[in-house]
Design an enzyme around this catalytic site. Structure first.
Site, PDB file in Angstrom:
ATOM      1  N   GLU A 195       1.819 -13.349   5.573  1.00  0.00           N
ATOM      2  CA  GLU A 195       0.951 -12.171   5.752  1.00  0.00           C
ATOM      3  C   GLU A 195      -0.385 -12.639   6.315  1.00  0.00           C
ATOM      4  O   GLU A 195      -1.244 -13.115   5.584  1.00  0.00           O
ATOM      5  CB  GLU A 195       0.710 -11.416   4.438  1.00  0.00           C
ATOM      6  CG  GLU A 195       1.899 -10.654   3.903  1.00  0.00           C
ATOM      7  CD  GLU A 195       1.528  -9.786   2.710  1.00  0.00           C
ATOM      8  OE1 GLU A 195       0.328  -9.480   2.542  1.00  0.00           O
ATOM      9  OE2 GLU A 195       2.429  -9.427   1.935  1.00  0.00           O
TER      10      GLU A 195
ATOM     11  N   GLU B  30       0.841  -1.192   0.000  1.00  0.00           N
ATOM     12  CA  GLU B  30       0.000   0.000   0.000  1.00  0.00           C
ATOM     13  C   GLU B  30       0.883   1.251   0.000  1.00  0.00           C
ATOM     14  O   GLU B  30       0.622   2.229   0.685  1.00  0.00           O
ATOM     15  CB  GLU B  30      -0.966   0.016   1.197  1.00  0.00           C
ATOM     16  CG  GLU B  30      -2.049  -1.038   1.139  1.00  0.00           C
ATOM     17  CD  GLU B  30      -1.507  -2.445   1.298  1.00  0.00           C
ATOM     18  OE1 GLU B  30      -0.852  -2.717   2.323  1.00  0.00           O
ATOM     19  OE2 GLU B  30      -1.693  -3.276   0.395  1.00  0.00           O
TER      20      GLU B  30
ATOM     21  N   TYR C 217      -6.015   1.368  12.961  1.00  0.00           N
ATOM     22  CA  TYR C 217      -7.090   1.467  13.933  1.00  0.00           C
ATOM     23  C   TYR C 217      -7.853   0.165  14.111  1.00  0.00           C
ATOM     24  O   TYR C 217      -8.633   0.042  15.028  1.00  0.00           O
ATOM     25  CB  TYR C 217      -8.030   2.604  13.540  1.00  0.00           C
ATOM     26  CG  TYR C 217      -7.336   3.935  13.676  1.00  0.00           C
ATOM     27  CD1 TYR C 217      -7.255   4.568  14.908  1.00  0.00           C
ATOM     28  CD2 TYR C 217      -6.719   4.532  12.596  1.00  0.00           C
ATOM     29  CE1 TYR C 217      -6.594   5.773  15.051  1.00  0.00           C
ATOM     30  CE2 TYR C 217      -6.058   5.744  12.726  1.00  0.00           C
ATOM     31  CZ  TYR C 217      -5.999   6.358  13.959  1.00  0.00           C
ATOM     32  OH  TYR C 217      -5.338   7.540  14.097  1.00  0.00           O
TER      33      TYR C 217
ATOM     34  N   ASN D 128       7.787  -9.879  -4.487  1.00  0.00           N
ATOM     35  CA  ASN D 128       6.667  -9.889  -3.539  1.00  0.00           C
ATOM     36  C   ASN D 128       5.386 -10.284  -4.261  1.00  0.00           C
ATOM     37  O   ASN D 128       4.948  -9.586  -5.182  1.00  0.00           O
ATOM     38  CB  ASN D 128       6.475  -8.513  -2.904  1.00  0.00           C
ATOM     39  CG  ASN D 128       5.383  -8.518  -1.853  1.00  0.00           C
ATOM     40  OD1 ASN D 128       5.534  -9.130  -0.801  1.00  0.00           O
ATOM     41  ND2 ASN D 128       4.259  -7.880  -2.134  1.00  0.00           N
ATOM     42  N   GLU D 129       4.832 -11.403  -3.859  1.00  0.00           N
ATOM     43  CA  GLU D 129       3.580 -11.895  -4.452  1.00  0.00           C
ATOM     44  C   GLU D 129       3.618 -11.813  -5.976  1.00  0.00           C
ATOM     45  O   GLU D 129       2.671 -11.363  -6.615  1.00  0.00           O
ATOM     46  CB  GLU D 129       2.390 -11.123  -3.889  1.00  0.00           C
ATOM     47  CG  GLU D 129       2.179 -11.341  -2.397  1.00  0.00           C
ATOM     48  CD  GLU D 129       0.943 -10.643  -1.864  1.00  0.00           C
ATOM     49  OE1 GLU D 129       0.636  -9.540  -2.351  1.00  0.00           O
ATOM     50  OE2 GLU D 129       0.283 -11.199  -0.971  1.00  0.00           O
TER      51      GLU D 129
END
Length: 662
Positions: free
Chosen positions: A272, A132, A338, A191-192
Site C-alpha cells: 500500500e 475505508e 481527487y 488485512n493489517e
C-alpha cells in the site's frame, strides 16, 4: 448408413478431437504457468523468469460496472502490471445465507476483464478488509447474531460465520489462480492484522489453512502490515509471505528493514503506497505533494521493490456503502479520487502522468494510447419541490409498520444494517411544565428530535447529547437516528451498535413504550404518496423537519457524466430514480470538504424517461422561496470547500431552542 450420416459422424468426431486437443493444450499451458518466490534471488519468479510487479488498487464495488473496462485500460496504459482489490464480505452476503454476485457485485467478471485487458491480479480476500468501507467489510448482522462476539480472533460465533463465508468465496477464486490459467498471482490473508489488538496467532493460522484448503498447495499467500516490528509481530503467519506498507519514503532500505527482519530473503513488497490520503467530514481535503510522491516512487522502483499504489477508488459516494468511520466525521474517502492519479470520474490527472513517466524508466510502456476522459455535461438547475416530511412518508418508508418495544432497540437488533430508524414515544401521565433534561447519550450516530413533527434540535455522539425541554402529555416524540457508518478499524469495531443503544431519559426517568420504524429511503417514490399532506415542512428557527424534496431532470439525448451541486442544502442523501432507484450518496456541504456528488452516466436516462431527483434533507432546505429551492448539475467536481455555514448552531453548541407547538 447414408453418406450424409457418415459425414456428420466424421464432423462430430473431428470436433471432439479438436476440443480434446484444445483442452489438453490449455491444461498443459496452465501446468506450465507458475508464480513463485526465489528467496536467494530476492525476487518473484513468473513462468521461470524473474518478475517484479508495479500494481494499482481499484475497487470494483466503487466503480460503475459500465466503466470497469475504461478504468482498467487507463491503469494498463499507465504501465501497471497488475491491480489489487478487496472483496467486501458485507457486499456479497447482506443477509445471512443470502449471497449476491450479480451485476455490480460480479467480481469474477471484473477479474476476467482485468485479464482480458492485460493485467494480473492481487486479491485481498479478508474476511476483514478495512478499505475505508462500511464495518471494514464485515456484515452488520454479525452484531445481531452475538453482540458479545469478539471480531478477528478465534471467537466461536465469529469463526463459524467466517468459515461459511470463506467456503463460499475461496472456491470462486480457485479457477482464477495464475497456475490454473487465471490472472490471480497472490491472495492476502486478513488485512493489517498486526494493527489490531487481539493478536491471535491461532486465528491467522486458521485463515491460512482455510485458504490453503481451497486454493491448493501452489497458491502464493501473503500478509500486509505496517512497516514496523510491532505490527509484524502479530500480523504475520508462517506459510504466508510477509509484505509491508508505508507512504513516501526517501530511504527504502530503512522502510523495508522490518520486512527484512521477518523475510531475510525474497522480494521486497510495499503493498500500500499512497499517492493521496482519505478525507474526513469537517476537515480540509488531504493532499500529497506530486513531486514528493514521484521521487519516492522512483526510489522504490530503483531499489527493486514491488509496489502497489492507490491509483483510484472511484464512486465512493454510492449509497450507504461509503464506508464511513465515525471518528468523528469520516467522509466518503474521495480524497483518493481527487488527489489520486485517476479521479472519481476516471479522469487523468498530473499525478497519473507523473507515475507513467516514472514507470517508463523501468519498463516499456504499452503501445496503446491513454483512453480519453469521459464527457461531462452541465445540465443546469433543477427546481425542487417539497413532497413530504419523514412522518408523512412512514407508510412508504416502513411498509411493515413499527416494531413495538418497552425500551429502544438498536438498529442491529431489528435487522436494520444501514440508514435510518425513527423512534417514537408518546408521553403519558402528568408532566410538570418546567423544563427537564432529555438525555440521548446512547445515540449512534446522529439524531433529530421532533415533537409533533416540529424540529427541536440535533444530537450527536461526539457533540450534544442532552437538551432541556418541556414536554406535555400526549405529545408525540420522534427521534430520527442516522447511522453514519459502522466503525471500520480499531478496537471500537467491537462496540459498533447503531441507533439508540441506551435508554432515553427525561428528568432522570426512563421513557418506556416505543414504536420503532426501520426506514428504507429507497422505497420513496413520487408516485408512492396518495396526496399532498401539507405545503411545507415544519420549521423551528432555521431547522426544518427531515423531509423529501423532488425535482425532474430531462436529458435530451444520450446521458453523460455530471456532478450534482447542492451547495445551499444542509445534510442528507440524494437519490435518483429513472429506470431504477439509485442512492447516489450523502451530502453535507456546510461541513465539507466534499460538496458535489459524482453522478455517472449509467445513473441517468434520456428523454422521454424522467430522472426524478430526490433529496432527503435532514436539517435545512433552501426552500423559503421557489427560486432558491434548486439543485444544479454541473460539469466540474468540488472536493475542497464549505460553501456556506448553517443558520442554526453547530452540534458542538448547546441548543436552547424556543419551544414551538403545532
Amino acid at each position: 448408413m447414408t453418406e450424409k450420416m457418415a459425414a456428420t459422424r466424421r464432423w462430430i468426431f473431428l470436433s471432439c478431437c479438436i476440443v480434446c486437443l484444445l483442452s489438453a493444450c490449455q491444461l498443459s499451458q496452465a501446468q506450465n504457468r507458475t508464480f513463485e518466490i526465489d528467496y536467494l534471488g530476492n525476487t518473484f519468479v513468473k513462468d521461470g523468469k524473474a518478475f517484479r510487479y508495479v500494481s494499482g488498487s481499484i475497487h470494483y464495488m466503487r466503480v460503475p460496472k459500465e466503466y470497469w473496462r475504461d478504468r482498467l485500460e487507463k491503469m494498463y496504459a499507465a504501465g501497471l502490471d497488475a491491480i489489487q482489490f478487496y472483496i467486501p464480505w458485507n457486499y456479497h452476503e447482506p443477509e445471512i445465507g443470502q449471497y449476491n454476485f450479480e451485476g455490480q457485485r460480479d467480481f469474477v467478471q471484473f477479474i476476467k476483464l482485468a485479464q482480458e485487458v492485460g493485467l494480473l491480479v492481487l486479491i485481498r480476500a479478508g474476511p476483514y478488509i478495512c478499505g475505508e468501507w462500511e464495518f471494514g467489510g464485515f456484515p452488520a448482522w454479525l452484531l445481531k447474531e452475538n453482540p458479545k462476539m469478539v471480531l478477528r480472533k478465534m471467537d466461536p460465533t465469529y469463526i463459524k460465520y467466517v468459515d461459511t463465508w470463506m467456503d463460499k468465496l475461496l472456491p470462486m477464486l480457485t479457477p482464477l489462480m495464475y497456475e490454473n490459467g487465471g490472472p490471480i498471482l497472490m491472495v492476502q490473508i486478513e488485512n493489517e492484522y498486526g494493527s489490531f489488538y487481539t493478536c491471535d496467532h491461532d486465528y491467522m493460522a486458521h485463515l491460512r489453512d482455510k485458504a490453503r484448503e481451497h486454493l491448493g498447495p501452489r497458491a502464493l499467500l501473503y500478509t500486509t502490515d505496517g512497516s514496523g516490528d510491532g505490527f509484524l509481530k502479530c500480523g504475520t503467519v508462517p506459510g504466508a509471505y510477509v509484505t509491508v506498507d508505508f507512504g513516501n519514503s526517501f530511504n527504502p532500505q530503512k522502510s523495508f528493514q522490518p520486512q527484512r527482519d521477518y523475510e531475510p530473503f525474497g522480494p521486497l513488497v510495499n503493498s500500500e503506497f499512497y499517492p493521496g490520503w482519505l478525507d474526513h467530514w469537517g476537515y480540509p481535503h488531504s493532499t500529497v505533494n506530486l513531486d514528493v510522491f514521484s521521487k519516492a516512487l522512483d526510489l522504490l522502483l530503483d531499489y527493486g521493490a514491488n509496489v502497489n499504489m492507490y491509483m483510484f477508488e472511484g464512486g465512493t459516494n454510492f449509497g450507504f456503502w461509503n464506508g464511513a468511520n465515525y471518528a468523528p466525521y469520516q467522509a466518503v474517502p474521495t480524497s483518493y479520487d481527487y488527489d489520486a492519479p485517476l479521479t472519481e470520474a476516471g479522469d487523468i490527472t498530473d499525478k497519473y502522468i507523473a507515475i507513467r513517466q516514472v514507470i517508463s524508466k523501468y519498463k516499456q510502456l504499452p503501445s496503446m494510447p491513454i483512453p480519453k476522459n469521459t464527457t461531462k455535461t452541465a445540465y443546469g438547475k433543477v427546481e425542487m419541490s417539497f413532497m413530504a416530511t419523514v412522518q408523512d412518508a412512514l407508510a412508504t418508508l416502513c411498509p411493515k409498520g413499527p416494531i413495538k418495544s418497552q425500551y429502544p432497540l438498536t438498529m442491529e437488533a431489528i435487522g436494520q444494517w444501514q440508514g435510518f430508524v425513527l423512534y417514537r414515544h408518546t408521553l403519558l401521565g402528568d408532566t410538570p411544565s418546567e423544563p427537564k433534561t432529555l438525555d440521548l447519550s446512547g445515540v449512534r450516530d446522529r439524531a433529530y428530535l421532533m415533537i409533533n413533527q416540529v424540529p427541536q434540535g440535533i444530537f450527536d455522539r461526539n457533540g450534544q447529547k442532552t437538551m432541556n425541554i418541556t414536554l406535555k402529555v400526549n405529545e408525540t416524540i420522534d427521534i430520527l437516528v442516522e447511522n453514519m457508518g459502522h466503525i471500520g478499524f480499531g478496537s471500537e469495531m467491537n462496540n459498533n451498535s447503531k441507533g439508540l443503544i441506551r435508554n432515553v431519559t427525561f428528568g432522570g426517568s426512563i421513557l418506556t413504550g416505543w414504536s420503532i420504524f426501520p426506514l428504507t429511503v429507497e422505497n420513496f417514490k413520487p408516485s408512492s404518496l396518495s396526496g399532498i399532506y401539507r405545503d411545507k415542512p415544519f420549521r423551528n428557527g432555521n431547522l426544518t423537519t427531515p423531509s423529501f424534496y423532488v425535482g425532474k431532470l430531462h436529458v435530451p439525448k444520450e446521458p453523460t457524466d455530471t456532478f450534482l451541486d447542492m451547495s445551499a442544502w444542509g445534510k442528507g442523501q440524494n437519490l435518483i430514480m429513472s429506470s431504477s432507484m439509485i442512492n447516489v450518496g450523502r451530502y453535507w456541504p456546510y461541513v465539507g470538504p466534499q460538496v458535489r456528488l459524482y453522478v455517472p452516466k449509467p445513473f441517468l436516462a434520456p428523454s422521454p424517461t424522467i430522472n426524478y431527483i430526490i433529496m432527503f434533507e435532514l436539517e435545512q432546505a433552501p426552500c423559503d422561496t421557489a427560486d432558491k429551492c434548486t439543485v444544479e448539475f454541473v460539469d466540474q467536481a468540488l472536493i475542497n470547500a464549505t460553501p456556506h455555514k448553517p443558520n442554526f448552531e453547530r452540534e458542538e453548541t448547546k441548543f436552547s431552542r424556543k419551544r414551538i407547538s403545532v
